[in-house]
Design an enzyme around this catalytic site. Structure first.
Site, PDB file in Angstrom:
ATOM      1  N   ARG A   1     -28.414  -3.745 -54.793  1.00 53.68           N
ATOM      2  CA  ARG A   1     -27.180  -3.823 -54.005  1.00 53.68           C
ATOM      3  C   ARG A   1     -26.940  -2.531 -53.228  1.00 53.68           C
ATOM      4  O   ARG A   1     -26.838  -1.446 -53.820  1.00 53.68           O
ATOM      5  CB  ARG A   1     -26.044  -4.036 -55.002  1.00 53.68           C
TER       6      ARG A   1
ATOM      7  N   TYR B   1     -25.181   2.894 -53.671  1.00 54.56           N
ATOM      8  CA  TYR B   1     -25.217   2.884 -55.137  1.00 54.56           C
ATOM      9  C   TYR B   1     -26.540   3.376 -55.719  1.00 54.56           C
ATOM     10  O   TYR B   1     -26.683   3.456 -56.938  1.00 54.56           O
ATOM     11  CB  TYR B   1     -24.910   1.471 -55.641  1.00 54.56           C
TER      12      TYR B   1
HETATM   13  C1  DHK Z   1     -18.340   0.102 -57.620  1.00 52.85           C
HETATM   14  C2  DHK Z   1     -17.906  -1.021 -57.004  1.00 52.85           C
HETATM   15  O1  DHK Z   1     -18.437  -2.197 -57.274  1.00 52.85           O
HETATM   16  C3  DHK Z   1     -16.876  -0.972 -55.959  1.00 52.85           C
HETATM   17  O2  DHK Z   1     -16.130  -2.147 -55.884  1.00 52.85           O
HETATM   18  C4  DHK Z   1     -15.975   0.226 -56.099  1.00 52.85           C
HETATM   19  C5  DHK Z   1     -17.678   1.405 -57.468  1.00 52.85           C
HETATM   20  C6  DHK Z   1     -16.799   1.492 -56.247  1.00 52.85           C
HETATM   21  C7  DHK Z   1     -18.643   2.560 -57.639  1.00 52.85           C
HETATM   22  O3  DHK Z   1     -18.708   3.452 -56.802  1.00 52.85           O
HETATM   23  O4  DHK Z   1     -19.316   2.589 -58.673  1.00 52.85           O
HETATM   24  O5  DHK Z   1     -15.134   0.320 -54.979  1.00 52.85           O
END
Ligand code: DHK
Length: 150
Positions: free
Chosen positions: A23, A28
């Protein structure tokens, strides 16, 4: 809990975090949730703690896990995913169990869309870690252990 462990830490992940590594890797990173689990277990084991690791895309499952932690865990490290920004119910669960809770976000939510700047969880969390990538989970486990005293 075995005799050699000091206690157990619940590491909770909310919606879409099962897709870590796939994702939006620019946001991330490329590590998977299994990588995160291994990081957490290693960090906890250094101080003699075990980790219960759970991810769910369902708000009620996360709430049930927080409730169950009340009598079995020393505290919680949670990345609530998007529920961070929407869930009064999750925040109520956190304050209801009176355990130390560390909120973790992989990305720096404050550099992102305005709707990610507010967290319902932060007001009831002991500590908040944002923008440290998956190392934020390690920091979260270490901070929780620091708070519960080891
Ligand atoms: C993870 C998510 O899935 C988002 O919806 C958040 C967060 C941020 C993260 O940075 O781990 O906004």
């Amino acid at each position: 809990m075995s005799e050699t462990t000091t206690g157990s830490i619940l590491v909770l992940n909310g919606p879409n975090l099962n897709l870590l590594g796939i994702r939006e890797p620019q946001t991330y990173g490329r590590e998977t949730l299994a990588d995160v689990e291994a990081l957490c277990r290693t960090a906890a084991a250094k101080a003699g703690y075990e980790v219960e690791f759970l991810q769910s895309n369902h708000e009620g499952v996360l709430i049930d896990a927080i409730h169950a932690a009340r009598t079995t865990m020393v505290g919680i490290v949670i990345n609530p995913g998007a529920f961070t920004h929407t869930s009064v119910a999750l925040a109520d669960a956190v304050s209801g169990v009176q355990l130390p809770v560390i909120e973790v976000h992989i990305s720096n939510v404050h550099q992102r869309e305005a709707f990610r700047h507010h967290s319902y969880i932060s007001a009831v969390a002991a500590s908040v870690i944002v923008g440290a990538g998956t190392n934020g989970y390690v920091l979260g486990v270490e901070q929780l252990i620091h708070l519960v005293g080891r």
